[in-house]
Scaffold this active site. Structure first.
Site, mmCIF file in Angstrom:
data_model
loop_
_atom_site.group_PDB
_atom_site.id
_atom_site.type_symbol
_atom_site.label_atom_id
_atom_site.label_comp_id
_atom_site.label_asym_id
_atom_site.label_seq_id
_atom_site.Cartn_x
_atom_site.Cartn_y
_atom_site.Cartn_z
ATOM 1 N N ASP A 92 0.810 -1.226 0.000
ATOM 2 C CA ASP A 92 0.000 0.000 0.000
ATOM 3 C C ASP A 92 0.841 1.274 0.000
ATOM 4 O O ASP A 92 0.423 2.313 0.528
ATOM 5 C CB ASP A 92 -0.964 0.025 1.211
ATOM 6 C CG ASP A 92 -1.891 -1.170 1.200
ATOM 7 O OD1 ASP A 92 -2.246 -1.617 0.097
ATOM 8 O OD2 ASP A 92 -2.245 -1.649 2.290
ATOM 9 N N GLY A 119 -4.506 -4.224 -3.838
ATOM 10 C CA GLY A 119 -5.500 -3.165 -4.068
ATOM 11 C C GLY A 119 -4.731 -1.933 -4.473
ATOM 12 O O GLY A 119 -4.079 -1.311 -3.641
ATOM 13 N N HIS A 120 -4.729 -1.610 -5.745
ATOM 14 C CA HIS A 120 -3.935 -0.506 -6.269
ATOM 15 C C HIS A 120 -4.867 0.625 -6.703
ATOM 16 O O HIS A 120 -5.689 0.441 -7.595
ATOM 17 C CB HIS A 120 -3.059 -0.987 -7.440
ATOM 18 C CG HIS A 120 -2.062 -2.025 -7.030
ATOM 19 N ND1 HIS A 120 -1.250 -2.685 -7.905
ATOM 20 C CD2 HIS A 120 -1.733 -2.503 -5.802
ATOM 21 C CE1 HIS A 120 -0.473 -3.529 -7.240
ATOM 22 N NE2 HIS A 120 -0.761 -3.441 -5.963
ATOM 23 N N ARG A 153 -5.554 0.493 8.440
ATOM 24 C CA ARG A 153 -4.129 0.156 8.395
ATOM 25 C C ARG A 153 -3.449 0.648 9.664
ATOM 26 O O ARG A 153 -3.768 1.726 10.158
ATOM 27 C CB ARG A 153 -3.470 0.808 7.188
ATOM 28 C CG ARG A 153 -3.990 0.282 5.861
ATOM 29 C CD ARG A 153 -3.396 1.061 4.694
ATOM 30 N NE ARG A 153 -3.932 0.617 3.424
ATOM 31 C CZ ARG A 153 -4.092 1.407 2.358
ATOM 32 N NH1 ARG A 153 -3.752 2.684 2.412
ATOM 33 N NH2 ARG A 153 -4.567 0.924 1.229
ATOM 34 N N LYS A 184 1.816 2.252 -5.022
ATOM 35 C CA LYS A 184 2.348 1.711 -6.287
ATOM 36 C C LYS A 184 1.408 2.009 -7.449
ATOM 37 O O LYS A 184 1.845 2.354 -8.549
ATOM 38 C CB LYS A 184 2.564 0.178 -6.166
ATOM 39 C CG LYS A 184 3.536 -0.213 -5.070
ATOM 40 C CD LYS A 184 3.648 -1.714 -4.921
ATOM 41 C CE LYS A 184 2.406 -2.380 -4.373
ATOM 42 N NZ LYS A 184 2.076 -2.040 -2.971
ATOM 43 N N GLN A 237 1.947 -6.021 -3.202
ATOM 44 C CA GLN A 237 2.407 -6.136 -1.823
ATOM 45 C C GLN A 237 3.725 -5.344 -1.652
ATOM 46 O O GLN A 237 3.921 -4.362 -2.336
ATOM 47 C CB GLN A 237 2.574 -7.603 -1.392
ATOM 48 C CG GLN A 237 1.250 -8.356 -1.259
ATOM 49 C CD GLN A 237 0.682 -8.854 -2.575
ATOM 50 O OE1 GLN A 237 1.369 -9.528 -3.319
ATOM 51 N NE2 GLN A 237 -0.555 -8.535 -2.853
HETATM 52 P P1 GDP Z 1 -0.744 0.369 -3.523
HETATM 53 O O1 GDP Z 1 -1.334 -0.883 -3.015
HETATM 54 O O2 GDP Z 1 0.722 0.457 -3.262
HETATM 55 O O3 GDP Z 1 -1.092 0.676 -4.943
HETATM 56 O O4 GDP Z 1 -1.389 1.546 -2.650
HETATM 57 P P2 GDP Z 1 -2.951 1.712 -2.290
HETATM 58 O O5 GDP Z 1 -3.656 2.212 -3.473
HETATM 59 O O6 GDP Z 1 -3.478 0.488 -1.630
HETATM 60 O O7 GDP Z 1 -2.878 2.803 -1.148
HETATM 61 C C1 GDP Z 1 -2.323 4.054 -1.352
HETATM 62 C C2 GDP Z 1 -3.377 5.123 -1.036
HETATM 63 O O8 GDP Z 1 -2.746 6.372 -0.926
HETATM 64 C C3 GDP Z 1 -4.407 5.272 -2.113
HETATM 65 O O9 GDP Z 1 -5.621 5.637 -1.527
HETATM 66 C C4 GDP Z 1 -3.871 6.409 -2.968
HETATM 67 O O10 GDP Z 1 -4.889 7.113 -3.674
HETATM 68 C C5 GDP Z 1 -3.239 7.270 -1.930
HETATM 69 N N1 GDP Z 1 -2.067 8.041 -2.337
HETATM 70 C C6 GDP Z 1 -1.065 7.696 -3.185
HETATM 71 N N2 GDP Z 1 -0.113 8.640 -3.220
HETATM 72 C C7 GDP Z 1 -0.534 9.617 -2.377
HETATM 73 C C8 GDP Z 1 0.028 10.857 -1.935
HETATM 74 O O11 GDP Z 1 1.114 11.256 -2.326
HETATM 75 N N3 GDP Z 1 -0.702 11.586 -1.031
HETATM 76 C C9 GDP Z 1 -1.897 11.173 -0.549
HETATM 77 N N4 GDP Z 1 -2.523 11.936 0.334
HETATM 78 N N5 GDP Z 1 -2.446 10.009 -0.940
HETATM 79 C C10 GDP Z 1 -1.769 9.239 -1.816
HETATM 80 P P1 IMO Z 2 -0.932 -4.150 -2.265
HETATM 81 O O1 IMO Z 2 -0.483 -4.712 -3.589
HETATM 82 C C1 IMO Z 2 -0.967 -4.579 2.086
HETATM 83 C C2 IMO Z 2 -1.027 -8.663 3.652
HETATM 84 C C3 IMO Z 2 -2.266 -9.107 4.381
HETATM 85 C C4 IMO Z 2 -1.648 -10.089 5.364
HETATM 86 C C5 IMO Z 2 -0.550 -10.748 4.532
HETATM 87 C C6 IMO Z 2 -0.963 -12.084 3.909
HETATM 88 O O2 IMO Z 2 -2.207 -3.405 -2.316
HETATM 89 O O3 IMO Z 2 0.188 -3.401 -1.624
HETATM 90 P P2 IMO Z 2 -2.509 -12.740 1.843
HETATM 91 O O4 IMO Z 2 -3.949 -12.474 1.595
HETATM 92 O O5 IMO Z 2 -1.593 -12.196 0.814
HETATM 93 O O6 IMO Z 2 -2.228 -14.190 2.148
HETATM 94 O O7 IMO Z 2 -2.202 -11.954 3.221
HETATM 95 O O8 IMO Z 2 -0.229 -9.837 3.513
HETATM 96 N N1 IMO Z 2 -1.272 -8.141 2.280
HETATM 97 C C7 IMO Z 2 -1.192 -6.843 1.958
HETATM 98 N N2 IMO Z 2 -0.985 -5.758 2.726
HETATM 99 N N3 IMO Z 2 -1.099 -4.443 0.732
HETATM 100 C C8 IMO Z 2 -1.281 -5.531 -0.034
HETATM 101 O O9 IMO Z 2 -1.274 -5.466 -1.378
HETATM 102 C C9 IMO Z 2 -1.378 -6.798 0.562
HETATM 103 N N4 IMO Z 2 -1.591 -8.045 0.094
HETATM 104 C C10 IMO Z 2 -1.501 -8.856 1.149
HETATM 105 O O10 IMO Z 2 -2.895 -8.025 5.027
HETATM 106 O O11 IMO Z 2 -1.016 -9.392 6.407
HETATM 107 MG MG MG Z 3 -2.885 -1.550 -1.811
#
Ligand code: GDP
Ligand code: IMO
Ligand code: MG
Length: 434
Positions: A20, A47-48, A309, A23, A228
């Protein structure tokens, strides 16, 4: 024969914390300059988040390049594929994305029984649970390692598919019923449902390794999209509180069939602080007002499960170690704006472990919970960084903070994100050149 190209135009983008890191936003930002984006591990546990024309989209399985017209999107053999999710996501993005989507026949399939097993196992583990996303990831990768997985390419031989599915599911059902006391599932119903999706899938199935190597030979640029983060890597992460795939750079090759020479740069995405979802050690976690402020300002709720989180200070020791084992060459620091207004910031520079100071992770990760962070303090900034696009426009103290992170991790930050939208970004050096 394929001619060797002159220069590598591949970028691997991985999370260098616990996932998270943002990415999705960065992949979407860079994808417009790429010929292809490829996912190589994980599944719909990811979840991107991408902000597209003001709309928030969360992609779980599709590469985050899918929203950029003209960019090829590839799903490599390392991805655990849950077909209902694939079609659901394709439906949600209108505009013929499926015509630019190609999927490896080698992808292991996630079945409903894997999901049932994942969830039953977590329930059964009680306090010892991992805190998985409940998407069947662990059981599906277990089947791959045990050589009993059904793979995407098998869907086109229906009789054999049904037989192998019955055989795999007889074991799943045995575990569900006899060990976990859960309901068994009907293999023939699942075989019908999965075989019913085969024809829609067929045009997307292709050899991803060949596609990637061809793109390389033609001088095309490819973005490898990690899911991840390195601290969740099956080998190098905080085992057993990890996911079940290789989230580090090595996974990009194994999970796609690309050539090593294809990789020109590895970018590690990190938040300007740290978050973690699920169980497991997290030395810099803040169980106080500041932690709540980070969660609130950063809207820190899981993009897949909606779970809150856990939040804490930036851990330079963890990022440094993760970056080293993942061959990260530069950083992208996200969510700088979330730190706006904090009076004092802390950075973990190393740990206190068994009565001594260490600068890296402990030699064996099952002792990670015994590591106490050693902090350095720096002054926060009161101005807003939200939406800044130029390095010079960032407050002096924000720049000092970034410079200190770079120094501690030992890598330059080529991109700094100051908001969730594409344009809310400071690009100090574009990984794909000008
Ligand atoms: P990923 O799994 O690495 O793709 O990240 P996620 O999408 O799960 O979580 C990142 C969250 O932070 C999302 O809600 C994005 O929209 C948000 N986000 C990304 N970059 C920034 C930033 O620079 N500032 C803020 N405030 N939010 C951001
Ligand atoms: P993105 O790509 C954050 C965590 C779960 C758990 C562990 C194992 O959005 O960054 P799993 O379902 O993979 O067997 O769970 O890994 N986890 C993540 N945490 N971002 C993710 O993906 C994750 N995918 C799995 O919360 O701790
Ligand atoms: Mg994510």
């Amino acid at each position: 024969m394929i001619d060797a190209p002159t220069s590598a135009r591949g970028i691997v983008l991985i999370g260098a914390q616990w996932g998270d890191e943002g990415k999705g936003k960065v992949v979407d930002l860079l994808a417009g300059r790429c010929d292809a984006v490829v996912r190589f591990q994980g599944g719909h546990n990811a979840g991107h988040t991408v902000i597209d024309d003001g709309r928030t989209r969360v992609l779980h399985l599709l590469p985050s390049g899918i929203l950029c017209a003209g960019v090829e999107c590839l799903i490599g053999n390392g991805v655990a594929l849950y077909l209902p999710q694939l079609f659901k996501e394709l439906e949600s993005i209108s505009g013929g994305g499926e015509k630019r989507l190609f999927i490896s026949p080698g992808c292991p399939l996630i079945l409903p029984s894997h999901i049932a097993l994942d969830q039953a196992r977590e329930r059964h583990a009680g306090r010892g649970r991992i805190g998985t996303t409940g998407r069947g990831i662990g059981p599906a990768y277990e089947d791959r390692a045990a050589r009993r997985a059904l793979r995407a390419g098998e869907l086109f031989a229906p009789r054999e598919f049904r037989q192998r599915l019955r055989s795999a599911m007889s074991l799943h059902n045995f575990m569900l019923e006899k060990y976990y006391g859960a309901e068994p599932l009907d293999p023939d119903r699942i075989a019908d449902q999965w075989l019913g999706m085969a024809e829609e899938l067929r045009p997307m199935i292709d050899d991803i390794g060949i596609r990637l190597r061809r793109l390389h030979a033609e001088g095309g640029s490819v973005l490898f999209e990690g899911a991840q983060g390195a601290m969740l890597d099956i080998d190098h992460g905080t085992y057993p509180y990890v996911t079940s795939s290789s989230t580090v750079t090595a996974g990009a090759l194994a999970g796609s069939g690309a050539r090593l020479e294809q990789i020109g740069e590895v970018i590690g995405v990190v938040k300007a602080y740290t978050t973690r979802v699920g169980e497991g050690p997290f030395p810099t976690e803040l169980n106080d007002e500041t932690g709540e402020q980070l969660a609130r300002e950063g809207a820190e709720f899981g993009a897949t499960t909606g779970r809150p989180r856990r939040c804490g200070w930036f851990d330079a020791a963890a990022v440094r170690s993760a970056a080293q084992c993942a061959s990260v060459g530069s950083l992208c620091i996200t969510k700088l704006d979330v730190l706006d207004g904090l009076e004092t910031l802390r950075i973990c520079i190393g740990y206190r472990f068994e009565g001594r100071n260490i600068d890296t992770l402990p030699p064996f990760m099952d002792r990670y919970a015994d590591c106490e962070p050693r902090y350095e303090e720096c002054e926060g900034w009161q101005e807003s960084t939200c939406g800044a696009t130029r390095w010079e426009d960032l407050p002096v103290r924000a720049r000092a903070y970034i410079r200190r992170l770079e120094e501690l991790v030992g890598l330059e930050a080529c991109i700094i994100s100051t908001g969730p939208a594409r344009e809310q970004t400071v690009i100090r050096r574009h990984p794909l050149g000008h």
